[in-house]
Design a protein around this motif. Structure first.
Motif, short mmCIF file in Angstrom:
data_model
loop_
_atom_site.label_atom_id
_atom_site.label_comp_id
_atom_site.label_asym_id
_atom_site.label_seq_id
_atom_site.Cartn_x
_atom_site.Cartn_y
_atom_site.Cartn_z
N ALA A 84 -2.73 -6.86 -2.01
CA ALA A 84 -2.74 -8.27 -1.61
C ALA A 84 -1.43 -8.95 -1.99
N GLU A 85 -0.81 -8.48 -3.10
CA GLU A 85 0.44 -9.08 -3.55
C GLU A 85 1.61 -8.70 -2.65
N SER A 86 1.53 -7.52 -2.01
CA SER A 86 2.61 -7.04 -1.14
C SER A 86 2.03 -6.56 0.18
N PRO A 87 1.55 -7.46 1.01
CA PRO A 87 0.86 -7.05 2.24
C PRO A 87 1.76 -6.41 3.29
N ASP A 88 3.08 -6.62 3.16
CA ASP A 88 4.00 -6.07 4.17
C ASP A 88 4.95 -5.04 3.57
N MET A 89 4.47 -4.34 2.51
CA MET A 89 5.31 -3.35 1.85
C MET A 89 4.54 -2.05 1.62
N GLY A 90 5.26 -0.93 1.69
CA GLY A 90 4.67 0.35 1.36
C GLY A 90 4.94 0.70 -0.09
N CYS A 91 4.68 1.94 -0.47
CA CYS A 91 4.85 2.38 -1.86
C CYS A 91 5.48 3.77 -1.90
N LEU A 98 11.15 -1.21 0.94
CA LEU A 98 9.72 -0.91 1.03
C LEU A 98 9.05 -1.59 2.22
N LYS A 99 9.69 -2.62 2.78
CA LYS A 99 9.14 -3.27 3.97
C LYS A 99 9.24 -2.35 5.20
N ASP A 100 10.18 -1.40 5.15
CA ASP A 100 10.30 -0.43 6.25
C ASP A 100 9.12 0.53 6.29
N LEU A 101 8.33 0.54 5.21
CA LEU A 101 7.15 1.42 5.14
C LEU A 101 5.88 0.70 5.58
N LEU A 155 3.21 -0.85 8.24
CA LEU A 155 2.75 -0.55 9.59
C LEU A 155 2.10 -1.77 10.24
N VAL A 156 1.04 -2.24 9.64
CA VAL A 156 0.36 -3.45 10.11
C VAL A 156 0.16 -4.34 8.90
N ARG A 157 0.77 -5.52 8.93
CA ARG A 157 0.76 -6.40 7.76
C ARG A 157 -0.66 -6.62 7.24
N GLY A 158 -0.82 -6.34 5.95
CA GLY A 158 -2.10 -6.57 5.29
C GLY A 158 -3.15 -5.52 5.56
N LYS A 159 -2.88 -4.61 6.50
CA LYS A 159 -3.90 -3.62 6.88
C LYS A 159 -3.47 -2.17 6.61
N ALA A 160 -2.23 -1.88 6.89
CA ALA A 160 -1.80 -0.48 6.75
C ALA A 160 -0.31 -0.39 6.44
N SER A 161 0.02 0.52 5.55
CA SER A 161 1.42 0.81 5.23
C SER A 161 1.51 2.25 4.76
N TRP A 162 2.73 2.72 4.58
CA TRP A 162 2.94 4.11 4.18
C TRP A 162 3.00 4.25 2.67
N MET A 163 2.39 5.31 2.17
CA MET A 163 2.58 5.75 0.79
C MET A 163 3.38 7.05 0.87
N ALA A 164 4.58 7.04 0.29
CA ALA A 164 5.43 8.24 0.28
C ALA A 164 5.25 8.96 -1.05
N TYR A 165 4.67 10.15 -0.99
CA TYR A 165 4.50 10.97 -2.20
C TYR A 165 5.67 11.94 -2.30
N LEU A 177 14.04 7.16 8.18
CA LEU A 177 14.02 6.02 7.27
C LEU A 177 15.46 5.59 7.02
N LYS A 178 15.73 4.31 7.15
CA LYS A 178 17.08 3.80 6.93
C LYS A 178 17.35 3.73 5.43
N LEU A 179 18.41 4.40 5.00
CA LEU A 179 18.77 4.41 3.58
C LEU A 179 20.04 3.59 3.38
N SER A 180 20.06 2.82 2.32
CA SER A 180 21.26 2.05 1.97
C SER A 180 21.46 2.11 0.46
N SER A 181 22.69 1.87 0.03
CA SER A 181 23.01 1.90 -1.41
C SER A 181 22.50 3.20 -2.06
N ILE A 182 22.83 4.32 -1.43
CA ILE A 182 22.36 5.62 -1.94
C ILE A 182 22.94 5.89 -3.32
N PRO A 183 22.09 6.23 -4.30
CA PRO A 183 22.60 6.50 -5.65
C PRO A 183 22.84 7.99 -5.90
#
Length: 303
Positions: A85-92, A135-138, A140-150, A214-220
């Motif tokens: 609920a705190e991050s409805p438009d973000m994945g993990c 994490l917003k690139d992950l 899918l549907v705000r508040g309903k679905a997003s990606w979890m990258a393991y 996935l768009k990568l920026s500031s690669i460490p």
């Protein structure tokens, strides 16, 4: 005469090996006086590094990274989750670092390696704080679905500078990542479309019509150095780490900006001049690793 010479060489090698085992610090310090290391590297030079993308066919993204003998296998698996609920438009992103007994004689079966949770925490902090992945690139549907990258990283050979090799494998795996196609099912839930169904007809329009990168920026990238007396040794082996215990790991992004600096204790103080020298070595190393990553991506695209 030839047999006598060969036996003399063998005897000399055995004496050197015995001295190395009995007095490891003195053995290494004798080399340092000549500004060279037992493996013939200069003090500031990293080991040969190789990178192979797509090493695990069943993963959504994967890479095999080798720095010297240190070897890491990274694999990413994507799963659809319900965002918080705190991050409805973000994945993990969930990161796990594994050290099986095959990687080192110091790792015992049934007993977790002490370094594993430390490296795992370092990786999570570095990848998330660097801003490499939005994490917003992950989402899918705000508040309903997003990606979890393991992201799972397996250490296959632990011969020093574990974090550097693990971070390189993680960056490469995310560079290789292809986000799967997903669609809404009859219940209105977002589900992954299997490859065998990609060519068939979907009852509902896909949320994303094709696999995407996935768009990568500031690669460490990172470089671990040993501080010993007035010497700085880049990219230490496991033997060097065990003998000269003061380590400094510098993480920079491609712009040369400092992402993090890690010094886990040690008997030598990290003076400003030493840190600056470590950062200079890391800047050079970042250029090398960027070139290696670009070549690996190019090779993958050609295949």
């Amino acid at each position: 005469m030839m047999g006598s010479a060969n036996s003399g060489d063998l005897s000399s090698e055995m004496e050197v090996d015995a001295f190395r085992r009995l007095f490891p610090l003195r053995f290494h310090e004798r080399h340092l006086l000549e500004s060279i290391r037992p493996d013939a590297r200069m003090l500031g030079k990293a080991r040969d590094t190789t990178l192979a993308l797509g090493a695990v066919a069943s993963a959504d993204g994967s890479a095999l990274a080798k720095i010297g003998c240190t070897t890491m296998l990274a694999a990413i698996k994507m799963e659809v989750m319900t965002p918080t609920a705190e991050s409805p438009d973000m994945g993990c992103i969930a990161i796990d670092f594994h050290m099986p007994p095959i990687c080192s004689p110091t790792v015992r079966p049934g007993r977790p390696a002490e370094a594993a949770p430390v490296v795992s925490k370092q990786l999570s902090d570095t990848i998330l704080s660097s801003g490499m992945i939005n994490l917003k690139d992950l989402s899918l549907v705000r508040g309903k679905a997003s990606w979890m990258a393991y992201l799972d990283i397996y250490c296959l050979d632990a011969d020093g500078a574990l974090f550097d090799a693990a971070l390189l494998s993680a960056v490469a795996a995310f560079s290789n990542l292809q986000i799967p196609i997903v669609a809404l099912n009859d219940d209105g839930r977002v589900v992954v479309v299997s490859e065998e169904n990609e060519g068939g007809k979907l009852k509902k329009e896909p949320v994303n019509k094709e696999k995407r990168k996935l768009k990568l920026s500031s690669i460490p990238f990172s470089l671990t150095c040993i501080l010993h007396k007035n010497y700085i040794l880049a990219d230490p082996t496991a033997e060097e780490e065990s003998i000269m215990e003061t380590l400094v790991t510098v993480v920079l992004n491609l712009s040369g900006q400092l992402v993090s600096l890690y010094k886990p204790g040690g008997q030598f103080l990290a003076y400003t001049s030493a840190i600056q020298d470590c950062m200079a070595l890391t800047r050079q190393r970042v250029k090398e690793l960027k070139k290696i990553l670009d070549e690996a991506i190019c090779d993958m695209e050609m295949d």
